[in-house]
Scaffold this motif. Structure first.
Motif, PDB file in Angstrom:
ATOM      1  N   LEU A 181       0.834  -1.198   0.000  1.00  0.00           N
ATOM      2  CA  LEU A 181       0.000   0.000   0.000  1.00  0.00           C
ATOM      3  C   LEU A 181       0.871   1.251   0.000  1.00  0.00           C
ATOM      4  N   ASN A 182       1.883   1.273   0.864  1.00  0.00           N
ATOM      5  CA  ASN A 182       2.769   2.436   0.908  1.00  0.00           C
ATOM      6  C   ASN A 182       3.540   2.599  -0.397  1.00  0.00           C
ATOM      7  N   ASN A 183       3.977   1.493  -0.994  1.00  0.00           N
ATOM      8  CA  ASN A 183       4.673   1.572  -2.277  1.00  0.00           C
ATOM      9  C   ASN A 183       3.756   2.083  -3.381  1.00  0.00           C
ATOM     10  N   ALA A 184       2.494   1.646  -3.344  1.00  0.00           N
ATOM     11  CA  ALA A 184       1.527   2.092  -4.357  1.00  0.00           C
ATOM     12  C   ALA A 184       1.236   3.591  -4.212  1.00  0.00           C
ATOM     13  N   LYS A 185       1.170   4.077  -2.978  1.00  0.00           N
ATOM     14  CA  LYS A 185       0.940   5.507  -2.757  1.00  0.00           C
ATOM     15  C   LYS A 185       2.086   6.334  -3.330  1.00  0.00           C
ATOM     16  N   ILE A 186       3.308   5.841  -3.165  1.00  0.00           N
ATOM     17  CA  ILE A 186       4.472   6.539  -3.714  1.00  0.00           C
ATOM     18  C   ILE A 186       4.378   6.606  -5.234  1.00  0.00           C
ATOM     19  N   ALA A 187       4.023   5.488  -5.846  1.00  0.00           N
ATOM     20  CA  ALA A 187       3.904   5.443  -7.305  1.00  0.00           C
ATOM     21  C   ALA A 187       2.740   6.290  -7.796  1.00  0.00           C
ATOM     22  N   GLN A 188       1.636   6.272  -7.058  1.00  0.00           N
ATOM     23  CA  GLN A 188       0.453   7.051  -7.434  1.00  0.00           C
ATOM     24  C   GLN A 188       0.770   8.545  -7.449  1.00  0.00           C
ATOM     25  N   ASP A 189       1.517   9.000  -6.447  1.00  0.00           N
ATOM     26  CA  ASP A 189       1.848  10.422  -6.338  1.00  0.00           C
ATOM     27  C   ASP A 189       3.102  10.792  -7.130  1.00  0.00           C
ATOM     28  N   ASN A 190       3.730   9.761  -7.711  1.00  0.00           N
ATOM     29  CA  ASN A 190       4.988   9.976  -8.441  1.00  0.00           C
ATOM     30  C   ASN A 190       6.000  10.682  -7.546  1.00  0.00           C
ATOM     31  N   SER A 191       6.047  10.241  -6.285  1.00  0.00           N
ATOM     32  CA  SER A 191       6.899  10.881  -5.288  1.00  0.00           C
ATOM     33  C   SER A 191       8.350  10.441  -5.434  1.00  0.00           C
ATOM     34  N   SER A 192       9.247  11.325  -5.039  1.00  0.00           N
ATOM     35  CA  SER A 192      10.652  10.955  -4.969  1.00  0.00           C
ATOM     36  C   SER A 192      10.822   9.997  -3.799  1.00  0.00           C
ATOM     37  N   ALA A 193      11.614   8.944  -3.993  1.00  0.00           N
ATOM     38  CA  ALA A 193      11.696   7.907  -2.962  1.00  0.00           C
ATOM     39  C   ALA A 193      13.105   7.361  -2.823  1.00  0.00           C
ATOM     40  N   ASN A 222       5.723   2.779   7.456  1.00  0.00           N
ATOM     41  CA  ASN A 222       4.443   3.480   7.555  1.00  0.00           C
ATOM     42  C   ASN A 222       4.579   4.760   8.375  1.00  0.00           C
ATOM     43  N   GLU A 223       5.312   4.674   9.479  1.00  0.00           N
ATOM     44  CA  GLU A 223       5.478   5.833  10.354  1.00  0.00           C
ATOM     45  C   GLU A 223       6.258   6.949   9.666  1.00  0.00           C
ATOM     46  N   VAL A 224       7.395   6.607   9.047  1.00  0.00           N
ATOM     47  CA  VAL A 224       8.226   7.660   8.457  1.00  0.00           C
ATOM     48  C   VAL A 224       7.544   8.293   7.253  1.00  0.00           C
ATOM     49  N   ASN A 225       6.803   7.515   6.456  1.00  0.00           N
ATOM     50  CA  ASN A 225       6.106   8.084   5.301  1.00  0.00           C
ATOM     51  C   ASN A 225       4.946   8.976   5.725  1.00  0.00           C
ATOM     52  N   ASN A 226       4.258   8.585   6.803  1.00  0.00           N
ATOM     53  CA  ASN A 226       3.170   9.424   7.308  1.00  0.00           C
ATOM     54  C   ASN A 226       3.691  10.732   7.898  1.00  0.00           C
ATOM     55  N   GLN A 227       4.978  10.743   8.251  1.00  0.00           N
ATOM     56  CA  GLN A 227       5.600  11.950   8.791  1.00  0.00           C
ATOM     57  C   GLN A 227       6.286  12.791   7.716  1.00  0.00           C
ATOM     58  N   GLY A 228       6.107  12.416   6.462  1.00  0.00           N
ATOM     59  CA  GLY A 228       6.666  13.197   5.370  1.00  0.00           C
ATOM     60  C   GLY A 228       7.866  12.583   4.688  1.00  0.00           C
ATOM     61  N   GLY A 229       8.338  11.438   5.202  1.00  0.00           N
ATOM     62  CA  GLY A 229       9.448  10.758   4.559  1.00  0.00           C
ATOM     63  C   GLY A 229      10.801  11.146   5.131  1.00  0.00           C
ATOM     64  N   ILE A 230      11.840  10.871   4.366  1.00  0.00           N
ATOM     65  CA  ILE A 230      13.218  11.134   4.760  1.00  0.00           C
ATOM     66  C   ILE A 230      13.709  12.355   3.995  1.00  0.00           C
ATOM     67  N   ASN A 231      13.725  13.496   4.661  1.00  0.00           N
ATOM     68  CA  ASN A 231      14.085  14.762   3.999  1.00  0.00           C
ATOM     69  C   ASN A 231      13.243  14.990   2.740  1.00  0.00           C
ATOM     70  N   GLY A 232      11.960  14.683   2.864  1.00  0.00           N
ATOM     71  CA  GLY A 232      11.039  14.900   1.749  1.00  0.00           C
ATOM     72  C   GLY A 232      10.912  13.734   0.791  1.00  0.00           C
ATOM     73  N   LYS A 233      11.756  12.712   0.947  1.00  0.00           N
ATOM     74  CA  LYS A 233      11.684  11.538   0.073  1.00  0.00           C
ATOM     75  C   LYS A 233      11.005  10.394   0.819  1.00  0.00           C
ATOM     76  N   LYS A 234      10.008   9.778   0.175  1.00  0.00           N
ATOM     77  CA  LYS A 234       9.304   8.674   0.811  1.00  0.00           C
ATOM     78  C   LYS A 234      10.185   7.420   0.812  1.00  0.00           C
ATOM     79  N   LEU A 235       9.873   6.523   1.723  1.00  0.00           N
ATOM     80  CA  LEU A 235      10.625   5.274   1.847  1.00  0.00           C
ATOM     81  C   LEU A 235       9.882   4.159   1.118  1.00  0.00           C
ATOM     82  N   GLN A 236      10.535   3.580   0.130  1.00  0.00           N
ATOM     83  CA  GLN A 236       9.981   2.485  -0.652  1.00  0.00           C
ATOM     84  C   GLN A 236      10.655   1.183  -0.207  1.00  0.00           C
ATOM     85  N   ILE A 237       9.866   0.149   0.034  1.00  0.00           N
ATOM     86  CA  ILE A 237      10.397  -1.132   0.503  1.00  0.00           C
ATOM     87  C   ILE A 237      10.230  -2.190  -0.586  1.00  0.00           C
ATOM     88  N   VAL A 238      11.330  -2.822  -0.954  1.00  0.00           N
ATOM     89  CA  VAL A 238      11.280  -3.941  -1.892  1.00  0.00           C
ATOM     90  C   VAL A 238      11.493  -5.220  -1.089  1.00  0.00           C
TER      91      VAL A 238
END
Length: 486
Positions: A107-119, A147-163
């Motif tokens: 779900l978190n990975n899909a949200k990153i892709a949906q928003d085309n966020s930097s990760a 989940n916690e770090v992405n809900n807080q805005g990520g890492i210096n503005g970049k979301k965390l993607q888990i493979v």
């Protein structure tokens, strides 16, 4: 007349042969023009062997327990790059099964892709096909931290993607390591590997989340610890252990055992298969305990006990140990898959002598047999009551609708260490330098996390005892109660 016919046949044959040769050459040229030379060795290997990548962001279901249609639909939508639908489906699936960490990661990975966020991409290595319970425990810790770090805005503005990296067979295990270290988009990994030195050699940080790798029973060889994982002295260390050395755990436990029982009978888990090194791992562990118990004035009796022997007779062993060698305590050290046989020994010991066990029995499976194991004492690195001011345990219960164990806490802390390090430097080499810095520290589920230059973490173990409980949330009527160390 005959010569003319023969010549005609010859001309026709030559003509047909020419057409066929031309057709073959045309096909070869078309195929060659469509082959793309891979830009890295992993792609080349996958292409030549016709094997798909072992890394997955959300296009395959690996954890197949209680798979709801919504999860299947979410994976299909993710594969089709319909990330809006994937988000909706994964969200719906989590409502049906909130205790599924794989779905939360997807779900978190899909949200990153949906928003085309930097990760930033971090891998978690999970032996799902060989030890699904252990894998889910590790994935829960990783998913909660993501989940916690992405809900807080990520890492210096970049979301965390888990493979998620998972092998389907033993042959794939080495391929996982090669894929991970050569995929430059991955900045770090969480997991336990037998040949972990490859990560230092290729400059990819690997944080080990499991407290006793060589006791984790799965065919991916989760038996590596500081003994096996240290890289060549000439190589910069990229391996970090989120739990203290196992020697500290053995020492704390043995000190307690020697005070409670003078003559201790040990049940190990020795396997005869040459392809499985859990036998040597168990022997090393038995030797560690034997030396530590003797150091504190105790004695280990010689009556053999092999929980992996198909002809093992628990009753005969217990009777012989007590009657012949005056055993005054029993220490059970099963692999996770042989907890059942350790329980059989406990049933014979029950009420006669004190019971002890290695940390491999710190699991929900053990509590299912709480009636036979009541009073058994074992060592742990984390317990939810050890630091009640730490919000991890409460947050985990709200997220998963269930209690979590120290393996989940260790995985959570492994990723927390990586997250904190990436906030300072999000390159592979930079992350290694940050984690190796003696001034580095971060707060996790298991307390303050700091590493030595060699990647070890200092600290001591705690002791827990299985006790009956009236209204505990385990659903078994028994729980692990924290003991005050003396």
């Amino acid at each position: 007349m005959t010569n003319k016919k023969d010549n005609l046949r010859l001309l026709i044959s030559l003509g047909l042969a020419g057409v066929m040769v031309a057709a073959i050459l045309w096909l070869i040229s078309k195929v060659s023009s469509t082959i793309i030379t891979p830009s890295n060795p992993i792609s080349a290997s996958s292409s030549l062997t016709n094997k798909p990548s072992l890394m997955n962001l959300g296009t395959r279901i690996l954890v197949k327990v209680q798979t709801y249609p919504e999860k299947t639909d979410g994976v299909k939508a993710f594969a089709e790059k319909d990330f809006t639908t994937a988000v909706k489906k994964f969200t719906a699936s989590l409502k049906n099964n909130p205790n599924d960490p794989e779905t939360l990661i997807y779900l978190n990975n899909a949200k990153i892709a949906q928003d085309n966020s930097s990760a930033l991409k971090v891998a978690v290595i999970a032996p799902i096909n060989f030890d699904p319970s252990l894998s889910e425990e590790i994935l829960r810790g990783v998913a909660q931290a993501q989940n916690e770090v992405n809900n807080q805005g990520g890492i210096n503005g970049k979301k965390l993607q888990i493979v998620i990296a998972s092998a389907e067979n033993r042959e794939d295990s080495t391929r996982i390591d090669n894929e991970l270290v050569q995929d430059k988009s991955i900045v770090a990994a969480v997991g336990v590997r037998r040949n972990a030195a490859i990560y230092s050699e290729n400059r990819l940080v690997l944080v080990l989340p499991v407290e006793r790798p060589n006791q984790a029973e799965n065919q991916e060889n989760l038996e590596s610890n500081s003994i096996n994982n240290q890289p060549n002295s000439s190589t910069t260390n990229y391996l970090f252990h989120v739990n203290p050395l196992y020697d500290n755990l053995v020492d704390t436990h043995s000190r307690y055992i020697a005070r409670q029982a003078r003559n201790v009978a040990i049940c190990g888990d020795y396997r005869s298969s040459r392809s499985n090194s859990s036998s040597s791992s168990s022997q090393i562990l038995v030797e560690q305990y034997t030396q530590a118990i003797k150091k504190y004035g105790g004695n280990v009796i010689s009556t053999p006990c092999n929980l992996a022997d198909k002809n093992f007779d628990p009753r005969a062993f217990v009777d012989q140990a007590i009657e012949t060698e005056n055993a005054s305590g029993f220490l059970l050290m099963p692999s996770i898959r042989n907890i059942y046989f350790a329980t059989k020994v406990a049933q014979e010991v029950k009420g006669r002598k004190p019971l002890f066990a290695s940390e491999s029995m710190y699991s929900a499976t053990t509590l299912q047999n709480g009636k036979d194991l009541e009073g058994m004492v074992l060592p742990v690195y984390w317990h939810r009551d050890a630091n009640k001011d730490n919000p991890f345990a409460e947050n985990a219960f709200q997220l998963w609708n269930a209690q979590v164990n120290q393996r989940t806490a260790g995985a959570y802390d492994a990723l927390q260490a990586i997250i904190t390090g990436l906030k300072q430097d999000n390159t592979r080499e930079g992350l290694q330098k940050v984690l190796s810095n003696p001034n580095f520290s971060t707060s996790g589920a298991t307390g303050m996390i700091q590493f030595s230059p060699s990647g070890e973490r200092q600290g001591e173990a705690m002791l827990v005892k299985i006790e009956r409980c009236e209204s505990c949330s385990t659903g078994t009527g028994y729980d692990f109660a924290l003991l005050n160390k003396k």
